[in-house]
Design a protein around this motif. Sequence first.
Motif, PDB file in Angstrom:
ATOM      1  N   UNK A   1       0.807  -1.219   0.000  1.00  0.00           N
ATOM      2  CA  UNK A   1       0.000   0.000   0.000  1.00  0.00           C
ATOM      3  C   UNK A   1       0.849   1.281   0.000  1.00  0.00           C
ATOM      4  N   UNK A   2       1.821   1.365   0.883  1.00  0.00           N
ATOM      5  CA  UNK A   2       2.618   2.594   0.967  1.00  0.00           C
ATOM      6  C   UNK A   2       3.315   2.895  -0.348  1.00  0.00           C
ATOM      7  N   UNK A   3       3.911   1.873  -0.947  1.00  0.00           N
ATOM      8  CA  UNK A   3       4.627   2.066  -2.206  1.00  0.00           C
ATOM      9  C   UNK A   3       3.682   2.443  -3.329  1.00  0.00           C
ATOM     10  N   UNK A   4       2.530   1.795  -3.403  1.00  0.00           N
ATOM     11  CA  UNK A   4       1.589   2.128  -4.480  1.00  0.00           C
ATOM     12  C   UNK A   4       1.060   3.545  -4.319  1.00  0.00           C
ATOM     13  N   UNK A   5       0.803   3.960  -3.096  1.00  0.00           N
ATOM     14  CA  UNK A   5       0.354   5.336  -2.877  1.00  0.00           C
ATOM     15  C   UNK A   5       1.395   6.349  -3.305  1.00  0.00           C
ATOM     16  N   UNK A   6       2.677   6.048  -3.037  1.00  0.00           N
ATOM     17  CA  UNK A   6       3.751   6.952  -3.454  1.00  0.00           C
ATOM     18  C   UNK A   6       3.844   7.025  -4.978  1.00  0.00           C
ATOM     19  N   UNK A   7       3.649   5.878  -5.654  1.00  0.00           N
ATOM     20  CA  UNK A   7       3.680   5.869  -7.120  1.00  0.00           C
ATOM     21  C   UNK A   7       2.535   6.706  -7.675  1.00  0.00           C
ATOM     22  N   UNK A   8       1.340   6.556  -7.122  1.00  0.00           N
ATOM     23  CA  UNK A   8       0.209   7.344  -7.598  1.00  0.00           C
ATOM     24  C   UNK A   8       0.424   8.827  -7.312  1.00  0.00           C
ATOM     25  N   UNK A   9       1.059   9.131  -6.198  1.00  0.00           N
ATOM     26  CA  UNK A   9       1.413  10.515  -5.929  1.00  0.00           C
ATOM     27  C   UNK A   9       2.387  11.066  -6.955  1.00  0.00           C
ATOM     28  N   UNK A  10       3.350  10.230  -7.368  1.00  0.00           N
ATOM     29  CA  UNK A  10       4.310  10.646  -8.390  1.00  0.00           C
ATOM     30  C   UNK A  10       3.605  10.963  -9.702  1.00  0.00           C
ATOM     31  N   UNK A  11       2.621  10.135 -10.075  1.00  0.00           N
ATOM     32  CA  UNK A  11       1.893  10.381 -11.310  1.00  0.00           C
ATOM     33  C   UNK A  11       1.048  11.650 -11.218  1.00  0.00           C
ATOM     34  N   UNK A  12       0.495  11.929 -10.039  1.00  0.00           N
ATOM     35  CA  UNK A  12      -0.263  13.161  -9.860  1.00  0.00           C
ATOM     36  C   UNK A  12       0.646  14.379  -9.988  1.00  0.00           C
ATOM     37  N   UNK A  13       1.822  14.307  -9.358  1.00  0.00           N
ATOM     38  CA  UNK A  13       2.796  15.401  -9.498  1.00  0.00           C
ATOM     39  C   UNK A  13       3.202  15.554 -10.965  1.00  0.00           C
ATOM     40  N   UNK A  14       3.272  14.425 -11.670  1.00  0.00           N
ATOM     41  CA  UNK A  14       3.604  14.472 -13.089  1.00  0.00           C
ATOM     42  C   UNK A  14       2.632  15.299 -13.891  1.00  0.00           C
ATOM     43  N   UNK A  15       1.391  15.413 -13.429  1.00  0.00           N
ATOM     44  CA  UNK A  15       0.401  16.233 -14.128  1.00  0.00           C
ATOM     45  C   UNK A  15       0.523  17.707 -13.761  1.00  0.00           C
ATOM     46  N   UNK A  16       0.982  17.992 -12.551  1.00  0.00           N
ATOM     47  CA  UNK A  16       1.002  19.375 -12.086  1.00  0.00           C
ATOM     48  C   UNK A  16       2.004  20.228 -12.859  1.00  0.00           C
ATOM     49  N   UNK A  17       3.162  19.655 -13.191  1.00  0.00           N
ATOM     50  CA  UNK A  17       4.193  20.438 -13.886  1.00  0.00           C
ATOM     51  C   UNK A  17       3.712  20.909 -15.260  1.00  0.00           C
ATOM     52  N   UNK A  18       3.332  19.998 -16.173  1.00  0.00           N
ATOM     53  CA  UNK A  18       2.891  20.482 -17.481  1.00  0.00           C
ATOM     54  C   UNK A  18       1.640  21.342 -17.416  1.00  0.00           C
ATOM     55  N   UNK A  19       0.705  21.011 -16.519  1.00  0.00           N
ATOM     56  CA  UNK A  19      -0.509  21.822 -16.411  1.00  0.00           C
ATOM     57  C   UNK A  19      -0.177  23.254 -16.010  1.00  0.00           C
ATOM     58  N   UNK A  20       0.768  23.413 -15.085  1.00  0.00           N
ATOM     59  CA  UNK A  20       1.160  24.753 -14.657  1.00  0.00           C
ATOM     60  C   UNK A  20       1.858  25.510 -15.777  1.00  0.00           C
ATOM     61  N   UNK A  21       2.788  24.859 -16.467  1.00  0.00           N
ATOM     62  CA  UNK A  21       3.497  25.531 -17.567  1.00  0.00           C
ATOM     63  C   UNK A  21       2.515  25.895 -18.681  1.00  0.00           C
ATOM     64  N   UNK A  22       1.583  24.991 -18.978  1.00  0.00           N
ATOM     65  CA  UNK A  22       0.595  25.266 -20.028  1.00  0.00           C
ATOM     66  C   UNK A  22      -0.265  26.475 -19.685  1.00  0.00           C
ATOM     67  N   UNK A  23      -0.709  26.556 -18.441  1.00  0.00           N
ATOM     68  CA  UNK A  23      -1.552  27.696 -18.059  1.00  0.00           C
ATOM     69  C   UNK A  23      -0.764  29.008 -18.116  1.00  0.00           C
ATOM     70  N   UNK A  24       0.503  28.974 -17.729  1.00  0.00           N
ATOM     71  CA  UNK A  24       1.347  30.167 -17.830  1.00  0.00           C
ATOM     72  C   UNK A  24       1.550  30.564 -19.293  1.00  0.00           C
ATOM     73  N   UNK A  25       1.780  29.578 -20.144  1.00  0.00           N
ATOM     74  CA  UNK A  25       1.998  29.858 -21.567  1.00  0.00           C
ATOM     75  C   UNK A  25       0.758  30.442 -22.217  1.00  0.00           C
TER      76      UNK A  25
END
Length: 492
Positions: free
Chosen positions: A326-350
């Motif tokens: 459970x702990x490891x899978x939650x961390x992986x899903x958190x990583x994928x969520x963070x993976x969305x935040x970077x491009x979404x933020x850059x896209x909105x700024x652009x």
Amino acid sequence: MDEPLATLAFIAVLGVTSMLAFSARWFHRRDVLPHLEGWALGDRRFGTGVTWFLLGGSIFTAYTFAAVPGLAYGTGALGFFPLAYTVILCPVLFVLLPKLWTAARETGAVTVADYVRARYDSPALMLVVALTGVLATMPYIALQLLGVRAVLAAGGLYPEGLAGDLVLTAVFAVLAGATFRSGLRVPAVISLVKGVLVFGAAVGVLTVALERLGGFAAMFDSADRELRTDGTGGGLLLDPALHPAFATLALGSALALPMYPHVLTAAFAADSPDALRRSTVAMPAWTFVLGLFGLLGVAALAAGVVAPVGNAEVAVPLLVRELLPELASGAVFGALAVGALVPAAVMSVAVAALFTRNVYAEFFLPHATPKQEVRVARWVSLLAKVAALAFVFGLREQDAINLQLLGGIWILQTFPAVVLGLFTGWWHRSALLVGWAAGMLVGTVLAVAGGFTSVVAIGPVLLYVAVVALAVNLAVAAVFTPVFAGRAEVAG
């Protein structure tokens, strides 16, 4: 959320990322009055390391890390075409981005449309480049959210109904608040976190999967048998009839991606052309991790993971949930969520920078002060995120995918206007405008008429629609350039 430890790990990852996002205001801070270059480009002060993380984090989106393994899970070798195009992409970035950075710096351009305006002295060409960028980027932001929602739902971390929507809104609200104040500095900081988390997740999950499946050979054999017995019949190998489609998809995507506003925004924020060259030389490392995610799609197939029909992108999250504690899978899903935040933020700024500089300030308030430009850009970036959320909650997922398909076709039609002027002065601005219109029309009609398909049959050959439209674009521009040039000489 029926797995408390996974939920705790997921919240911890997002919590740390959120704290870093709000601390981004101190990153490369300068005590100067607000101006758009500072908000949208971080004062062009990012060195090689930050530029590499920011470019990679912007190009390799969360949806990519879900869609590529999903394609590999559903189609076999065809799903690896993004690997081919990212291999082509690296030399394209190496050649184009330093030239565009230099041209933008020399002309004082904050956006690529600013550069086009200065290069061709054409407000009309500037406007179509800006609006095409905005139209192509908006569904891309929505896809980041859709990718996160699908991943979290598969991992059991997304409550059904209103509660789940509130969770997604809360995650995105943190990003919106931080970006509103600090602009591009926010994704620059959290891109460092994304890089570490995504690379670590890919290597860790694949290692566990290979140990469970008995190695690469056994994994590929099992996956091949699964594809041959599920009715598709072709196994993992690519049907020779699809080779032209594969090649043109790779080429067209490699040429289109550098035209997206979020990629150019990340590039313009570098502190020098050399920083861009060094970061693009190291970009294949991101391609490597994308390949690992593609292999996870094959692993999910070999492990017998059953994804819902038409929702193959959840195959890897289901695999993660099955393989990891459970702990490891939650961390992986958190990583994928963070993976969305970077491009979404850059896209909105652009998007905000394009609208502010090339629509609002150009046509509605030509004498806008730097402070006014920053204020407008902040609110536009916020509205872009709200619009993406509304899209996710109000429309079908397929609508976002269809619009993103059109966005890829449309953004490639700006390639002639943006790139050709870097190498030659032969092309006429009016001819480039006519070529853009022809490419947009042909690409849209072909895609929609085919039921929102990415490939079209030209005789017996299947080709990527965007490449066909680009060929029309260039042909029309080449034909009309001497016509308009001749008229200009006569008038002169």
